[in-house]
Design a protein around this motif. Structure first.
Motif, PDB file in Angstrom:
ATOM      1  N   PHE A  39       7.641 -17.703  14.924  1.00 14.71           N
ATOM      2  CA  PHE A  39       7.265 -18.839  14.099  1.00 14.71           C
ATOM      3  C   PHE A  39       5.850 -19.277  14.424  1.00 14.71           C
ATOM      4  CE2 PHE A  39      11.748 -18.976  13.590  1.00 14.71           C
ATOM      5  CZ  PHE A  39      11.976 -19.616  12.382  1.00 14.71           C
ATOM      6  N   GLU A  40       5.104 -19.640  13.384  1.00 19.32           N
ATOM      7  CA  GLU A  40       3.811 -20.281  13.543  1.00 19.32           C
ATOM      8  C   GLU A  40       4.030 -21.766  13.302  1.00 19.32           C
ATOM      9  OE1 GLU A  40       1.047 -16.528  12.089  1.00 19.32           O
ATOM     10  OE2 GLU A  40       1.303 -18.238  10.732  1.00 19.32           O
ATOM     11  N   ILE A  41       3.586 -22.587  14.253  1.00 22.49           N
ATOM     12  CA  ILE A  41       3.885 -24.015  14.225  1.00 22.49           C
ATOM     13  C   ILE A  41       2.601 -24.811  14.421  1.00 22.49           C
ATOM     14  CG2 ILE A  41       5.101 -25.875  15.433  1.00 22.49           C
ATOM     15  CD1 ILE A  41       7.167 -23.719  16.307  1.00 22.49           C
ATOM     16  N   TYR A  69       3.105 -19.885  22.697  1.00 18.94           N
ATOM     17  CA  TYR A  69       1.687 -19.659  22.958  1.00 18.94           C
ATOM     18  C   TYR A  69       0.890 -20.750  22.249  1.00 18.94           C
ATOM     19  CZ  TYR A  69       3.313 -14.942  24.063  1.00 18.94           C
ATOM     20  OH  TYR A  69       3.973 -13.867  24.582  1.00 18.94           O
ATOM     21  N   ARG A  70      -0.004 -21.389  22.969  1.00 20.49           N
ATOM     22  CA  ARG A  70      -0.910 -22.364  22.357  1.00 20.49           C
ATOM     23  C   ARG A  70      -2.169 -21.622  21.932  1.00 20.49           C
ATOM     24  NH1 ARG A  70      -1.795 -28.412  24.268  1.00 20.49           N
ATOM     25  NH2 ARG A  70       0.257 -27.940  25.069  1.00 20.49           N
ATOM     26  N   LEU A  71      -2.455 -21.674  20.642  1.00 18.92           N
ATOM     27  CA  LEU A  71      -3.621 -20.986  20.080  1.00 18.92           C
ATOM     28  C   LEU A  71      -4.762 -21.967  19.907  1.00 18.92           C
ATOM     29  CD1 LEU A  71      -1.776 -19.008  17.261  1.00 18.92           C
ATOM     30  CD2 LEU A  71      -2.338 -18.215  19.567  1.00 18.92           C
ATOM     31  N   PRO A  72      -5.978 -21.475  19.805  1.00 16.41           N
ATOM     32  CA  PRO A  72      -7.095 -22.372  19.502  1.00 16.41           C
ATOM     33  C   PRO A  72      -6.877 -23.003  18.122  1.00 16.41           C
ATOM     34  CG  PRO A  72      -7.890 -20.149  20.011  1.00 16.41           C
ATOM     35  CD  PRO A  72      -6.411 -20.086  19.965  1.00 16.41           C
ATOM     36  N   HIS A  73      -7.427 -24.212  17.936  1.00 19.48           N
ATOM     37  CA  HIS A  73      -7.309 -24.864  16.632  1.00 19.48           C
ATOM     38  C   HIS A  73      -7.884 -23.947  15.559  1.00 19.48           C
ATOM     39  CE1 HIS A  73      -6.902 -28.094  13.766  1.00 19.48           C
ATOM     40  NE2 HIS A  73      -8.132 -27.802  13.337  1.00 19.48           N
ATOM     41  N   GLY A  74      -7.152 -23.799  14.473  1.00 21.79           N
ATOM     42  CA  GLY A  74      -7.586 -22.902  13.407  1.00 21.79           C
ATOM     43  C   GLY A  74      -7.222 -21.452  13.663  1.00 21.79           C
ATOM     44  N   GLY A  75      -6.452 -21.198  14.691  1.00 18.52           N
ATOM     45  CA  GLY A  75      -6.098 -19.833  15.047  1.00 18.52           C
ATOM     46  C   GLY A  75      -5.345 -19.088  13.959  1.00 18.52           C
ATOM     47  N   PHE A  76      -4.605 -19.814  13.141  1.00 21.78           N
ATOM     48  CA  PHE A  76      -3.836 -19.154  12.086  1.00 21.78           C
ATOM     49  C   PHE A  76      -4.732 -18.636  10.966  1.00 21.78           C
ATOM     50  CE2 PHE A  76      -0.361 -22.209  13.490  1.00 21.78           C
ATOM     51  CZ  PHE A  76       0.204 -21.277  14.328  1.00 21.78           C
ATOM     52  N   GLU A  77      -5.950 -19.154  10.857  1.00 18.46           N
ATOM     53  CA  GLU A  77      -6.858 -18.671   9.831  1.00 18.46           C
ATOM     54  C   GLU A  77      -7.530 -17.359  10.236  1.00 18.46           C
ATOM     55  OE1 GLU A  77      -7.081 -22.165  10.709  1.00 18.46           O
ATOM     56  OE2 GLU A  77      -5.662 -22.469   9.072  1.00 18.46           O
ATOM     57  N   VAL A  79      -5.966 -14.581  11.515  1.00 23.39           N
ATOM     58  CA  VAL A  79      -4.907 -13.597  11.743  1.00 23.39           C
ATOM     59  C   VAL A  79      -5.161 -12.378  10.866  1.00 23.39           C
ATOM     60  CG1 VAL A  79      -2.434 -13.158  11.503  1.00 23.39           C
ATOM     61  CG2 VAL A  79      -3.233 -15.382  12.321  1.00 23.39           C
ATOM     62  N   ARG A  80      -5.068 -11.228  11.445  1.00 23.18           N
ATOM     63  CA  ARG A  80      -5.141  -9.985  10.660  1.00 23.18           C
ATOM     64  C   ARG A  80      -3.708  -9.557  10.375  1.00 23.18           C
ATOM     65  NH1 ARG A  80      -8.862  -5.352  12.396  1.00 23.18           N
ATOM     66  NH2 ARG A  80     -10.013  -5.935  10.534  1.00 23.18           N
ATOM     67  N   THR A  81      -3.394  -9.361   9.112  1.00 17.78           N
ATOM     68  CA  THR A  81      -2.058  -8.911   8.731  1.00 17.78           C
ATOM     69  C   THR A  81      -2.131  -7.489   8.210  1.00 17.78           C
ATOM     70  OG1 THR A  81      -2.269  -9.764   6.490  1.00 17.78           O
ATOM     71  CG2 THR A  81      -1.336 -11.248   8.134  1.00 17.78           C
TER      72      THR A  81
END
Length: 96
Positions: A39-41, A69-77, A79-81
């Motif tokens: 999940f991405e939260i 895992y805590r990602l950097p802010h904006g980390g979801f933008e 992402v390579r799919t």
């Protein structure tokens, strides 16, 4: 904060299968499922603490595994799919 939550719940028993369903349902209330057990939260500190407490009350610490895992802010933008995976909109308005 951007979080990536993964889980592996032991489903060899009926109790384990119930725990799996509870963990999945709980995570659906916090974020977007991007794979079967991932999940991405997007959450604040209070939500994260509540999520951790809720999960701790569900899982069997001797047989289940949760990773957050805590990602950097904006980390979801960033992402390579590949394949059928698609980027999810995390901070846009939700239309029901």
């Amino acid at each position: 904060m951007d979080l990536l939550l993964t889980y592996d719940v032991d489903t060899t028993t009926p109790e384990g299968r119930r725990r799996l369903r509870k963990v999945a349902k709980l995570c659906e209330g916090y974020g977007l499922r991007v794979q079967k057990s991932v999940f991405e939260i997007v959450a604040d500190e209070v939500d994260l603490l509540q999520l951790i407490d809720d999960i701790d009350n569900i899982i069997d610490a001797d047989s289940d595994s949760i990773r957050i895992y805590r990602l950097p802010h904006g980390g979801f933008e960033n992402v390579r799919t590949m394949g059928v995976a698609q980027l999810q909109a995390h901070r846009q308005d939700l239309v029901l």
